[in-house]
Motif scaffolding. Structure first.
Motif, PDB file in Angstrom:
ATOM      1  N   PHE A  32      22.189   9.184  -0.872  1.00  0.00           N
ATOM      2  CA  PHE A  32      22.083   8.212   0.214  1.00  0.00           C
ATOM      3  C   PHE A  32      20.989   7.198  -0.080  1.00  0.00           C
ATOM      4  O   PHE A  32      20.082   7.438  -0.871  1.00  0.00           O
ATOM      5  N   ASN A  33      21.105   6.042   0.557  1.00  0.00           N
ATOM      6  CA  ASN A  33      20.098   4.994   0.499  1.00  0.00           C
ATOM      7  C   ASN A  33      19.491   4.859   1.885  1.00  0.00           C
ATOM      8  O   ASN A  33      20.188   5.035   2.891  1.00  0.00           O
ATOM      9  N   TYR A  34      18.212   4.535   1.939  1.00  0.00           N
ATOM     10  CA  TYR A  34      17.551   4.425   3.232  1.00  0.00           C
ATOM     11  C   TYR A  34      16.534   3.292   3.238  1.00  0.00           C
ATOM     12  O   TYR A  34      16.090   2.833   2.200  1.00  0.00           O
ATOM     13  N   ARG A  35      16.199   2.858   4.441  1.00  0.00           N
ATOM     14  CA  ARG A  35      15.114   1.912   4.676  1.00  0.00           C
ATOM     15  C   ARG A  35      13.995   2.683   5.353  1.00  0.00           C
ATOM     16  O   ARG A  35      14.247   3.610   6.114  1.00  0.00           O
ATOM     17  N   GLU A  36      12.763   2.250   5.095  1.00  0.00           N
ATOM     18  CA  GLU A  36      11.638   2.992   5.667  1.00  0.00           C
ATOM     19  C   GLU A  36      10.511   2.061   6.070  1.00  0.00           C
ATOM     20  O   GLU A  36      10.254   1.052   5.413  1.00  0.00           O
ATOM     21  N   GLU A  37       9.855   2.428   7.153  1.00  0.00           N
ATOM     22  CA  GLU A  37       8.625   1.785   7.605  1.00  0.00           C
ATOM     23  C   GLU A  37       7.526   2.839   7.586  1.00  0.00           C
ATOM     24  O   GLU A  37       7.707   3.936   8.114  1.00  0.00           O
ATOM     25  N   ILE A  38       6.408   2.497   6.963  1.00  0.00           N
ATOM     26  CA  ILE A  38       5.244   3.384   6.920  1.00  0.00           C
ATOM     27  C   ILE A  38       4.047   2.616   7.445  1.00  0.00           C
ATOM     28  O   ILE A  38       3.843   1.449   7.082  1.00  0.00           O
ATOM     29  N   ASP A  39       3.267   3.263   8.278  1.00  0.00           N
ATOM     30  CA  ASP A  39       2.023   2.681   8.767  1.00  0.00           C
ATOM     31  C   ASP A  39       0.876   3.625   8.442  1.00  0.00           C
ATOM     32  O   ASP A  39       0.963   4.829   8.712  1.00  0.00           O
ATOM     33  N   PHE A  40      -0.171   3.079   7.838  1.00  0.00           N
ATOM     34  CA  PHE A  40      -1.428   3.778   7.621  1.00  0.00           C
ATOM     35  C   PHE A  40      -2.466   3.045   8.467  1.00  0.00           C
ATOM     36  O   PHE A  40      -2.899   1.950   8.112  1.00  0.00           O
ATOM     37  N   THR A  41      -2.850   3.637   9.585  1.00  0.00           N
ATOM     38  CA  THR A  41      -3.719   2.969  10.552  1.00  0.00           C
ATOM     39  C   THR A  41      -5.148   3.495  10.444  1.00  0.00           C
ATOM     40  O   THR A  41      -5.382   4.694  10.616  1.00  0.00           O
ATOM     41  N   PRO A  42      -6.117   2.599  10.182  1.00  0.00           N
ATOM     42  CA  PRO A  42      -7.506   3.037  10.116  1.00  0.00           C
ATOM     43  C   PRO A  42      -8.058   3.400  11.496  1.00  0.00           C
ATOM     44  O   PRO A  42      -7.580   2.903  12.515  1.00  0.00           O
ATOM     45  N   THR A  43      -9.065   4.258  11.495  1.00  0.00           N
ATOM     46  CA  THR A  43      -9.665   4.737  12.743  1.00  0.00           C
ATOM     47  C   THR A  43     -11.170   4.512  12.799  1.00  0.00           C
ATOM     48  O   THR A  43     -11.790   4.839  13.801  1.00  0.00           O
ATOM     49  N   GLY A  44     -11.757   4.004  11.708  1.00  0.00           N
ATOM     50  CA  GLY A  44     -13.210   3.910  11.632  1.00  0.00           C
ATOM     51  C   GLY A  44     -13.848   5.187  11.129  1.00  0.00           C
ATOM     52  O   GLY A  44     -15.054   5.294  10.987  1.00  0.00           O
ATOM     53  N   ARG A  45     -13.035   6.181  10.870  1.00  0.00           N
ATOM     54  CA  ARG A  45     -13.488   7.482  10.359  1.00  0.00           C
ATOM     55  C   ARG A  45     -12.844   7.680   8.984  1.00  0.00           C
ATOM     56  O   ARG A  45     -12.034   6.879   8.564  1.00  0.00           O
ATOM     57  N   PRO A  46     -13.127   8.784   8.278  1.00  0.00           N
ATOM     58  CA  PRO A  46     -12.614   8.946   6.908  1.00  0.00           C
ATOM     59  C   PRO A  46     -11.154   9.418   6.845  1.00  0.00           C
ATOM     60  O   PRO A  46     -10.799  10.286   6.059  1.00  0.00           O
ATOM     61  N   PHE A  47     -10.304   8.859   7.708  1.00  0.00           N
ATOM     62  CA  PHE A  47      -8.881   9.175   7.634  1.00  0.00           C
ATOM     63  C   PHE A  47      -8.050   8.011   8.163  1.00  0.00           C
ATOM     64  O   PHE A  47      -8.517   7.180   8.926  1.00  0.00           O
ATOM     65  N   LEU A  48      -6.805   7.974   7.715  1.00  0.00           N
ATOM     66  CA  LEU A  48      -5.808   7.025   8.194  1.00  0.00           C
ATOM     67  C   LEU A  48      -4.763   7.805   8.987  1.00  0.00           C
ATOM     68  O   LEU A  48      -4.356   8.892   8.570  1.00  0.00           O
ATOM     69  N   ILE A  49      -4.337   7.250  10.103  1.00  0.00           N
ATOM     70  CA  ILE A  49      -3.206   7.838  10.831  1.00  0.00           C
ATOM     71  C   ILE A  49      -1.948   7.403  10.086  1.00  0.00           C
ATOM     72  O   ILE A  49      -1.792   6.225   9.731  1.00  0.00           O
ATOM     73  N   TYR A  50      -1.057   8.340   9.820  1.00  0.00           N
ATOM     74  CA  TYR A  50       0.161   8.081   9.042  1.00  0.00           C
ATOM     75  C   TYR A  50       1.381   8.245   9.940  1.00  0.00           C
ATOM     76  O   TYR A  50       1.480   9.195  10.714  1.00  0.00           O
ATOM     77  N   ARG A  51       2.321   7.295   9.822  1.00  0.00           N
ATOM     78  CA  ARG A  51       3.596   7.410  10.537  1.00  0.00           C
ATOM     79  C   ARG A  51       4.687   6.816   9.661  1.00  0.00           C
ATOM     80  O   ARG A  51       4.527   5.731   9.099  1.00  0.00           O
ATOM     81  N   SER A  52       5.794   7.538   9.538  1.00  0.00           N
ATOM     82  CA  SER A  52       6.937   7.091   8.745  1.00  0.00           C
ATOM     83  C   SER A  52       8.209   7.225   9.573  1.00  0.00           C
ATOM     84  O   SER A  52       8.391   8.224  10.275  1.00  0.00           O
ATOM     85  N   HIS A  64      14.998  10.143   9.412  1.00  0.00           N
ATOM     86  CA  HIS A  64      13.860  11.076   9.363  1.00  0.00           C
ATOM     87  C   HIS A  64      12.620  10.374   9.900  1.00  0.00           C
ATOM     88  O   HIS A  64      12.472   9.161   9.774  1.00  0.00           O
ATOM     89  N   THR A  65      11.732  11.146  10.455  1.00  0.00           N
ATOM     90  CA  THR A  65      10.432  10.640  10.875  1.00  0.00           C
ATOM     91  C   THR A  65       9.399  11.731  10.646  1.00  0.00           C
ATOM     92  O   THR A  65       9.729  12.921  10.669  1.00  0.00           O
ATOM     93  N   GLU A  66       8.176  11.320  10.370  1.00  0.00           N
ATOM     94  CA  GLU A  66       7.074  12.259  10.235  1.00  0.00           C
ATOM     95  C   GLU A  66       5.783  11.528  10.544  1.00  0.00           C
ATOM     96  O   GLU A  66       5.717  10.295  10.463  1.00  0.00           O
ATOM     97  N   CYS A  67       4.778  12.283  10.932  1.00  0.00           N
ATOM     98  CA  CYS A  67       3.490  11.679  11.238  1.00  0.00           C
ATOM     99  C   CYS A  67       2.381  12.624  10.810  1.00  0.00           C
ATOM    100  O   CYS A  67       2.616  13.810  10.557  1.00  0.00           O
ATOM    101  N   GLY A  68       1.180  12.079  10.731  1.00  0.00           N
ATOM    102  CA  GLY A  68       0.050  12.905  10.338  1.00  0.00           C
ATOM    103  C   GLY A  68      -1.144  12.072   9.957  1.00  0.00           C
ATOM    104  O   GLY A  68      -1.389  10.998  10.532  1.00  0.00           O
ATOM    105  N   TYR A  69      -1.853  12.537   8.937  1.00  0.00           N
ATOM    106  CA  TYR A  69      -3.100  11.909   8.523  1.00  0.00           C
ATOM    107  C   TYR A  69      -3.234  11.931   7.008  1.00  0.00           C
ATOM    108  O   TYR A  69      -2.819  12.883   6.353  1.00  0.00           O
TER     109      TYR A  69
END
Length: 158
Positions: A32-52, A64-69
């Motif tokens: 299969f072929n897919y399109r994807e959007e990913i966001d790496f959002t800074p927080t001012g701390r040593p991690f990025l919020i991740y969402r796909s 599919h979707t997933e989230c995390g850090y």
């Protein structure tokens, strides 16, 4: 804020919105072929919020979707912490060398009714405003096999 002053260090270069297309294959499913959007959002701390989020490239149906850090630990390793609505969680650890983040699983978890995934490996390769992703998976009776490849471009800086 410069990289030296940022708590993210070299992870700061991942911050922002990314869009792209990928291809999936696995011995037990149709390609299969897919399109994807990913966001790496800074927080001012040593991690990025991740969402796909992904969509089927032909039908535009959500897939599919997933989230995390994505986080830098006090010892300098980089961890990817993920949760999926399928009942599956992943904790990965790795180091970054020349824009390459090669993750190795630390712990995989699943709910009682989640599919039996036994191993996952992920790699991110960053070159300027281009990001490449590859994933390998072992599922049920299938050994570790390449599953996904995608290429993204940065659409918005953080």
């Amino acid at each position: 804020m410069s990289e030296e002053q940022s708590p993210l260090g070299d992870l700061e270069q991942f911050a922002g919105a990314w869009r792209g297309e990928g291809h999936g294959h696995y011995p037990t499913i149709d390609d299969f072929n897919y399109r994807e959007e990913i966001d790496f959002t800074p927080t001012g701390r040593p991690f990025l919020i991740y969402r796909s989020r992904t969509w089927n490239a032909e039908t535009n149906q959500p897939m599919h979707t997933e989230c995390g850090y994505l986080r830098r630990t006090p010892t300098g390793t980089i961890e990817l912490l993920l949760s999926q609505p399928t009942g599956f969680t992943e904790i990965h650890s790795g180091l970054m060398h020349d824009g390459v983040l090669e993750f190795h699983p630390v712990r995989l978890g699943r709910s009682v009714e989640s599919k039996p995934v036994h191993e996952v490996r992920r790699t991110l390769v960053l070159k300027g405003d281009a990001l490449t992703f590859d994933m390998w998976m072992a599922h049920a009776d299938t050994p570790l096999t390449h599953h996904l490849h995608a290429e993204y471009t940065r659409t918005q800086a953080a």
